[in-house]
Design an enzyme around this catalytic site. Structure first.
Site, PDB file in Angstrom:
ATOM      1  N   TYR A 151      17.243 -20.397  11.403  1.00 34.12           N
ATOM      2  CA  TYR A 151      17.731 -20.462   9.798  1.00 34.12           C
ATOM      3  C   TYR A 151      17.174 -19.654   8.962  1.00 34.12           C
ATOM      4  CZ  TYR A 151      18.391 -22.321   5.075  1.00 34.12           C
ATOM      5  OH  TYR A 151      18.446 -22.380   3.958  1.00 34.12           O
ATOM      6  N   ILE A 171      24.086 -27.619  -4.525  1.00 29.92           N
ATOM      7  CA  ILE A 171      23.463 -26.703  -5.706  1.00 29.92           C
ATOM      8  C   ILE A 171      24.763 -25.930  -6.145  1.00 29.92           C
ATOM      9  CG2 ILE A 171      22.258 -24.303  -6.128  1.00 29.92           C
ATOM     10  CD1 ILE A 171      20.513 -25.283  -3.714  1.00 29.92           C
TER      11      ILE A 171
HETATM   12  N1  LIG Z   1      18.572 -27.113  -0.801  1.00 31.68           N
HETATM   13  C1  LIG Z   1      17.486 -26.209  -0.791  1.00 31.68           C
HETATM   14  O1  LIG Z   1      16.524 -26.477  -0.788  1.00 31.68           O
HETATM   15  C2  LIG Z   1      17.674 -24.583  -0.671  1.00 31.68           C
HETATM   16  C3  LIG Z   1      16.648 -23.810  -0.383  1.00 31.68           C
HETATM   17  C4  LIG Z   1      16.597 -22.401  -0.159  1.00 31.68           C
HETATM   18  C5  LIG Z   1      17.981 -22.088  -0.191  1.00 31.68           C
HETATM   19  N2  LIG Z   1      19.232 -22.834  -0.211  1.00 31.68           N
HETATM   20  C6  LIG Z   1      20.469 -22.155  -0.123  1.00 31.68           C
HETATM   21  O2  LIG Z   1      21.090 -22.629  -1.038  1.00 31.68           O
HETATM   22  C7  LIG Z   1      22.347 -22.663  -0.606  1.00 31.68           C
HETATM   23  C8  LIG Z   1      23.195 -24.027  -1.084  1.00 31.68           C
HETATM   24  O3  LIG Z   1      22.508 -25.018  -0.162  1.00 31.68           O
HETATM   25  P1  LIG Z   1      22.474 -26.759  -0.469  1.00 31.68           P
HETATM   26  O4  LIG Z   1      21.036 -27.205  -0.548  1.00 31.68           O
HETATM   27  O5  LIG Z   1      23.233 -26.649  -1.825  1.00 31.68           O
HETATM   28  O6  LIG Z   1      23.297 -27.060   0.783  1.00 31.68           O
HETATM   29  P2  LIG Z   1      24.704 -27.766   0.793  1.00 31.68           P
HETATM   30  O7  LIG Z   1      24.935 -27.894   2.402  1.00 31.68           O
HETATM   31  O8  LIG Z   1      25.127 -28.894   0.000  1.00 31.68           O
HETATM   32  O9  LIG Z   1      25.876 -26.632   0.233  1.00 31.68           O
HETATM   33  C9  LIG Z   1      26.198 -25.660   1.457  1.00 31.68           C
HETATM   34  C10 LIG Z   1      27.803 -25.732   1.001  1.00 31.68           C
HETATM   35  O10 LIG Z   1      28.248 -24.478   1.885  1.00 31.68           O
HETATM   36  C11 LIG Z   1      29.372 -25.039   2.352  1.00 31.68           C
HETATM   37  N3  LIG Z   1      29.717 -24.205   3.661  1.00 31.68           N
HETATM   38  C12 LIG Z   1      28.757 -24.114   4.843  1.00 31.68           C
HETATM   39  N4  LIG Z   1      29.256 -23.253   5.709  1.00 31.68           N
HETATM   40  C13 LIG Z   1      30.544 -22.858   5.089  1.00 31.68           C
HETATM   41  C14 LIG Z   1      31.163 -21.622   5.716  1.00 31.68           C
HETATM   42  N5  LIG Z   1      31.326 -21.315   6.583  1.00 31.68           N
HETATM   43  N6  LIG Z   1      32.439 -21.587   4.682  1.00 31.68           N
HETATM   44  C15 LIG Z   1      32.620 -22.136   3.534  1.00 31.68           C
HETATM   45  N7  LIG Z   1      31.908 -23.044   3.117  1.00 31.68           N
HETATM   46  C16 LIG Z   1      30.587 -23.359   3.758  1.00 31.68           C
HETATM   47  C17 LIG Z   1      29.134 -26.574   2.900  1.00 31.68           C
HETATM   48  O11 LIG Z   1      30.582 -27.237   2.888  1.00 31.68           O
HETATM   49  C18 LIG Z   1      28.498 -26.906   1.627  1.00 31.68           C
HETATM   50  O12 LIG Z   1      29.372 -27.438   0.562  1.00 31.68           O
HETATM   51  C19 LIG Z   1      22.617 -22.276   0.752  1.00 31.68           C
HETATM   52  O13 LIG Z   1      22.874 -20.979   1.054  1.00 31.68           O
HETATM   53  C20 LIG Z   1      21.139 -22.708   1.302  1.00 31.68           C
HETATM   54  O14 LIG Z   1      20.807 -21.736   2.389  1.00 31.68           O
HETATM   55  C21 LIG Z   1      18.962 -24.201  -0.496  1.00 31.68           C
END
Ligand SMILES: NC(=O)c1ccc[n+]([C@@H]2O[C@H](COP(=O)([O-])OP(=O)(O)OC[C@H]3O[C@@H](n4cnc5c(N)ncnc54)[C@H](O)[C@@H]3O)[C@@H](O)[C@H]2O)c1
Length: 325
Positions: free
Chosen positions: A148, A12
């Site tokens: 989580y 995202i």
């Molecule tokens: N994908 C979904 O369906 C969904 C639903 C609800 C909420 N979210 C939230 O959206 C956000 C993005 O999720 P996503 O699906 O793109 O996942 P993703 O894993 O692709 O993105 C998360 C990013 O954060 C980085 N990251 C993780 N821990 C880190 C840290 N300690 N320091 C720096 N960078 C770090 C990762 O390398 C990754 O690029 C998250 O906060 C997730 O909780 C996602």
């Protein structure tokens, strides 16, 4: 507008970076590349010039504060998180380290630099637990049922404390199940990416439980549109907004839709349901529609086709082991 995006190399986050740059904004991206891919930002890097800078850094690192101070952002979009719900069950300390302590470090950096607007990626799919009626609205109390969900909700609680103590104006976007291009087909979270990639590779697909569990699937471009709107919303706009479609789709229906799009007929394999996951969820998004002027625009059919098209252009083959979804 000057912005900081945490999790900028993720599914995202990188899509949001593209959107912010397309709107003419400046972006400082921070990501530790634990699940994100630098390649997700290749095109942005080629075209944005000085409007984009990237830091490979953990959001818990003390240097994160220096980056925010130097960037002087109008808005911090906080998306970095440990997103693997199953891994949060087996290693809740690691999950809380990233998602609770990391969020506190982001908030401390904002406080020290005087950033007022933070837009936070909350988990709409997990924060409400198992609500008695669906679609669930923002007024229903949170009831996290996994580490989580608890950690992501703790992030929301800290945002509320900082709003009270220091006058920051957070917007929490409670995202439903987001899907689309750049979602990893190798992890455990993205059912659509995992099913589509395995079916494209002619590999078996595992459905956990009996396939009747439902989710609210929202396309990534629609989600990024909600972030962009939240980033430019007036200071009086704050609080929690559900971002989804309001519709439930069963896992076995997702399998059917993807199989149909690919012209396939083989049924999935079924495996025991997993701990910590909710049976049904859909989000009432009328508040986002009223106050952010946001509505989802991409149908599930169209979003699945776009995701398949993207996967067809990905050269890395699907894993040979049965991927858990
Ligand atoms: N994908 C979904 O369906 C969904 C639903 C609800 C909420 N979210 C939230 O959206 C956000 C993005 O999720 P996503 O699906 O793109 O996942 P993703 O894993 O692709 O993105 C998360 C990013 O954060 C980085 N990251 C993780 N821990 C880190 C840290 N300690 N320091 C720096 N960078 C770090 C990762 O390398 C990754 O690029 C998250 O906060 C997730 O909780 C996602």
């Amino acid at each position: 507008m000057r912005t900081v995006v945490t999790g900028a190399a993720g599914f995202i986050g990188s899509t949001l970076v593209d959107r912010l740059l397309a709107e003419g904004h400046h972006v400082v991206g921070v990501d530790n590349l634990s699940t994100g891919l630098a390649a997700n930002l290749d095109r942005a890097r080629r075209h944005a010039g000085a409007r984009l800078s990237l830091h490979r850094l953990d959001i818990r690192a003390p240097q994160f504060g220096d980056i925010v101070t130097e960037a002087k952002p109008d808005v911090v979009f906080h998306l970095a998180a440990h997103v693997d719900l199953r891994a949060s069950v087996t290693d809740p300390l690691h999950d809380a380290g990233c998602n609770v302590l990391g969020t506190i470090n982001v908030l401390e950096a904002c406080r020290r630099t005087g950033v007022e607007r933070i837009v936070y990626a909350a988990s709409g799919g997990s924060r409400y637990g198992a609500p008695s009626s669906l679609p669930v609205s923002e007024g229903v109390p949170a009831d996290p049922l996994s580490p989580y969900a608890a950690a992501k909700f703790a992030g929301e609680v800290y945002l509320g404390c900082y709003a009270e103590m220091y006058g920051i104006t957070p917007i929490r976007l409670a995202l439903a199940n987001v899907y689309g291009p750049r979602q990893s087909p190798y992890g455990e979270a993205g059912v659509i990416a995992v099913f589509a990639s395995r079916l494209l590779a002619g590999q078996p697909v595992a459905v956990y439980g009996d396939g009747t569990a439902t989710r609210d699937y929202v396309y990534v471009d629609d989600v990024v549109d909600a972030f962009a709107r939240a980033g430019r919303a007036p200071a009086a706009t704050r609080g929690l907004y559900n971002i989804g479609t309001g519709r439930q789709t069963a896992t076995r229906e997702v399998h059917r839709l993807i199989s149909t799009a690919l012209g396939q007929t083989a049924p999935p394999c079924y495996a025991p349901a997993r701990t910590g996951e909710v049976q049904a969820i859909a989000l009432d998004v009328s508040k986002a529609e009223r106050e952010l002027g946001w509505m989802p625009a991409v149908s599930l059919d169209a979003g699945i086709r776009r995701t398949i098209d993207w996967l067809r252009g990905v050269s890395k083959p699907a894993t040979t082991a049965l991927v858990e979804v």
